[in-house]
Design a protein around this motif. Structure first.
Motif, PDB file in Angstrom:
ATOM      1  N   THR A  17     -20.691 -76.377  60.072  1.00 14.26           N
ATOM      2  CA  THR A  17     -20.038 -77.124  61.145  1.00 14.26           C
ATOM      3  C   THR A  17     -18.555 -77.297  60.851  1.00 14.26           C
ATOM      4  O   THR A  17     -17.707 -77.169  61.751  1.00 14.26           O
ATOM      5  CB  THR A  17     -20.705 -78.496  61.331  1.00 14.26           C
ATOM      6  N   LEU A  18     -18.230 -77.582  59.612  1.00 12.86           N
ATOM      7  CA  LEU A  18     -16.828 -77.738  59.226  1.00 12.86           C
ATOM      8  C   LEU A  18     -16.035 -76.474  59.522  1.00 12.86           C
ATOM      9  O   LEU A  18     -14.884 -76.542  60.004  1.00 12.86           O
ATOM     10  CB  LEU A  18     -16.744 -78.085  57.746  1.00 12.86           C
ATOM     11  N   ALA A  19     -16.620 -75.322  59.265  1.00 19.33           N
ATOM     12  CA  ALA A  19     -15.929 -74.053  59.494  1.00 19.33           C
ATOM     13  C   ALA A  19     -15.614 -73.827  60.971  1.00 19.33           C
ATOM     14  O   ALA A  19     -14.658 -73.106  61.302  1.00 19.33           O
ATOM     15  CB  ALA A  19     -16.767 -72.904  58.959  1.00 19.33           C
ATOM     16  N   ARG A  20     -16.369 -74.468  61.858  1.00 16.41           N
ATOM     17  CA  ARG A  20     -16.170 -74.278  63.300  1.00 16.41           C
ATOM     18  C   ARG A  20     -15.424 -75.429  63.960  1.00 16.41           C
ATOM     19  O   ARG A  20     -15.197 -75.403  65.168  1.00 16.41           O
ATOM     20  CB  ARG A  20     -17.523 -74.108  63.994  1.00 16.41           C
ATOM     21  N   THR A  21     -15.067 -76.426  63.188  1.00 19.03           N
ATOM     22  CA  THR A  21     -14.502 -77.650  63.748  1.00 19.03           C
ATOM     23  C   THR A  21     -12.980 -77.572  63.816  1.00 19.03           C
ATOM     24  O   THR A  21     -12.325 -77.130  62.866  1.00 19.03           O
ATOM     25  CB  THR A  21     -14.924 -78.871  62.916  1.00 19.03           C
ATOM     26  N   ALA A  62     -14.085 -86.247  58.378  1.00 17.34           N
ATOM     27  CA  ALA A  62     -15.398 -86.889  58.242  1.00 17.34           C
ATOM     28  C   ALA A  62     -16.403 -85.947  57.587  1.00 17.34           C
ATOM     29  O   ALA A  62     -17.184 -86.351  56.711  1.00 17.34           O
ATOM     30  CB  ALA A  62     -15.901 -87.340  59.611  1.00 17.34           C
ATOM     31  N   LEU A  63     -16.387 -84.686  57.976  1.00 18.11           N
ATOM     32  CA  LEU A  63     -17.306 -83.709  57.388  1.00 18.11           C
ATOM     33  C   LEU A  63     -16.960 -83.436  55.924  1.00 18.11           C
ATOM     34  O   LEU A  63     -17.850 -83.300  55.074  1.00 18.11           O
ATOM     35  CB  LEU A  63     -17.263 -82.413  58.200  1.00 18.11           C
ATOM     36  N   SER A 115     -15.697 -73.724  47.195  1.00 15.21           N
ATOM     37  CA  SER A 115     -14.947 -72.614  47.783  1.00 15.21           C
ATOM     38  C   SER A 115     -14.458 -72.952  49.186  1.00 15.21           C
ATOM     39  O   SER A 115     -13.366 -72.533  49.591  1.00 15.21           O
ATOM     40  CB  SER A 115     -15.812 -71.351  47.813  1.00 15.21           C
ATOM     41  N   VAL A 116     -15.243 -73.720  49.929  1.00 16.39           N
ATOM     42  CA  VAL A 116     -14.849 -74.118  51.278  1.00 16.39           C
ATOM     43  C   VAL A 116     -13.694 -75.102  51.226  1.00 16.39           C
ATOM     44  O   VAL A 116     -12.687 -74.957  51.945  1.00 16.39           O
ATOM     45  CB  VAL A 116     -16.045 -74.738  52.026  1.00 16.39           C
TER      46      VAL A 116
END
Length: 220
Positions: A163-167, A175-176, A190-191
């Motif tokens: 979800t973070l990658a798409r936000t 928040a994520l 890594s993210v």
């Protein structure tokens, strides 16, 4: 306030014995009928669904005071299903709950159910709860985020990272990131490392702090 009575909620008797008592009504041990269904998860899930359907109007009431009885009963049902040695019941209840988390259910009831599976849910709830990270209600999104933050299954961390990658929203990204920091998983390093130079200072600061919370050599 309308009392939750066994005569009015016959479906509830499939699972528990609730008397016509006020808000302090207690949930007694699981009935023999439920005990007999321990080896039949599908039937057990159906029984829990009947109970949830009976309690949803109360849990979703617009006024706080009118929700108390139904919420109290449901909370005790969840605690009872999550007791040691009752894994079949816990899984069946969690799966039943996830079918009622959609927008057709009143928001107060959705919030209350998410609060319960935040405590008792495991891998069986991850996919359903992850879909709520994009819900139109900010409160539901936040409840879903907290639910996954506290879920011990590694799939919950995967859902948060995906979800973070798409936000796009900086506030929601922070928040994520904070949820990933609380989970402390090596898989998040890594993210998060890609975000320490983010153009939004709040996102960058959250990523740096999260790596510090994870605290592994790789995070350093």
């Amino acid at each position: 306030m309308r009392l939750i009575c066994a005569t009015a909620l016959s479906a509830l008797l499939v699972l528990v014995n609730v008397s016509c008592a006020p808000a302090d009504a207690t949930v007694r041990p699981v009935s023999r009928e439920i005990a007999a269904r321990r080896e039949a998860p599908v039937a057990l899930e159906a029984a829990y669904l009947s109970v949830i359907d009976a309690l949803l109007p109360g849990m979703g009431h617009a006024e706080d005071v009118q929700r108390k009885d139904a919420q109290t009963i449901f909370e005790k049902i969840c605690l009872h299903a999550a007791r040691p040695g009752a894994e079949t019941q816990r899984v069946a209840l969690c799966r039943a709950i996830t079918t009622k988390l959609g927008p057709d259910t009143l928001r107060p009831a959705r919030v209350w159910m998410l609060r319960q599976i935040e405590r008792i849910g495991r891998g069986e709830i991850v996919n359903s709860v992850a879909s709520l990270l994009n819900d139109e209600s900010p409160r539901i999104r936040e409840c879903a985020r907290r639910c996954l933050e506290h879920n011990p299954d590694p799939a919950a961390g995967d859902a948060l990272r995906n979800t973070l990658a798409r936000t796009i929203s900086p506030e929601w990204r922070v928040a994520l990131i904070n949820a990933l920091a609380a989970r402390g998983e090596q898989a998040s390093v890594s993210v998060l490392s890609k975000m320490i130079a983010d153009e939004d200072p709040a996102v960058a600061a959250a990523a740096i702090a999260a790596l510090g919370d994870i605290g592994t050599p790789e995070a350093a």
